[in-house]
Design a protein around this motif. Structure first.
Motif, PDB file in Angstrom:
ATOM      1  N   HIS A   1      -4.608 -10.520  -0.591  1.00 32.95           N
ATOM      2  CA  HIS A   1      -4.669  -8.789  -0.942  1.00 32.95           C
ATOM      3  C   HIS A   1      -4.135  -8.121   0.280  1.00 32.95           C
ATOM      4  O   HIS A   1      -3.615  -6.843   0.197  1.00 32.95           O
ATOM      5  N   GLU A   2      -5.007  -8.418   1.571  1.00 28.27           N
ATOM      6  CA  GLU A   2      -4.876  -7.923   2.657  1.00 28.27           C
ATOM      7  C   GLU A   2      -3.192  -8.085   3.464  1.00 28.27           C
ATOM      8  O   GLU A   2      -2.622  -6.943   4.263  1.00 28.27           O
ATOM      9  N   ARG A   3      -2.519  -9.507   3.594  1.00 29.44           N
ATOM     10  CA  ARG A   3      -1.095  -9.065   3.617  1.00 29.44           C
ATOM     11  C   ARG A   3      -0.264  -9.969   2.795  1.00 29.44           C
ATOM     12  O   ARG A   3      -0.810 -11.325   2.313  1.00 29.44           O
TER      13      ARG A   3
END
Length: 68
Positions: free
Chosen positions: A29-31
């Motif tokens: 989700h973050e990357r």
């Protein structure tokens, strides 16, 4: 030949009917550029389904008819 079965923001599922393989791709989700992929045989898919159903029963608080 790989056929797309499910596509969401985090999960992509493809199947190859000729080789009886399933491919799961998970996106962090973050990357968004990081993708983890795993290919499963039909036997591994069946084991995964049984495991996920058991987890679902546990979450719902079901009582198993047959105990392991």
């Amino acid at each position: 030949m790989w056929e797309e079965m499910l596509l969401t923001e985090q999960l992509s599922i493809h199947m190859d009917k000729s080789s009886h393989r399933l491919e799961l791709k998970l996106r962090e989700h973050e990357r968004e550029d990081t993708i983890s992929a795993v290919q499963l045989s039909q036997a591994e898919l069946t084991q995964l389904l049984h495991t996920l159903l058991e987890i679902n029963r546990c979450f719902r608080g079901d009582i198993a008819y047959f105990h392991n």
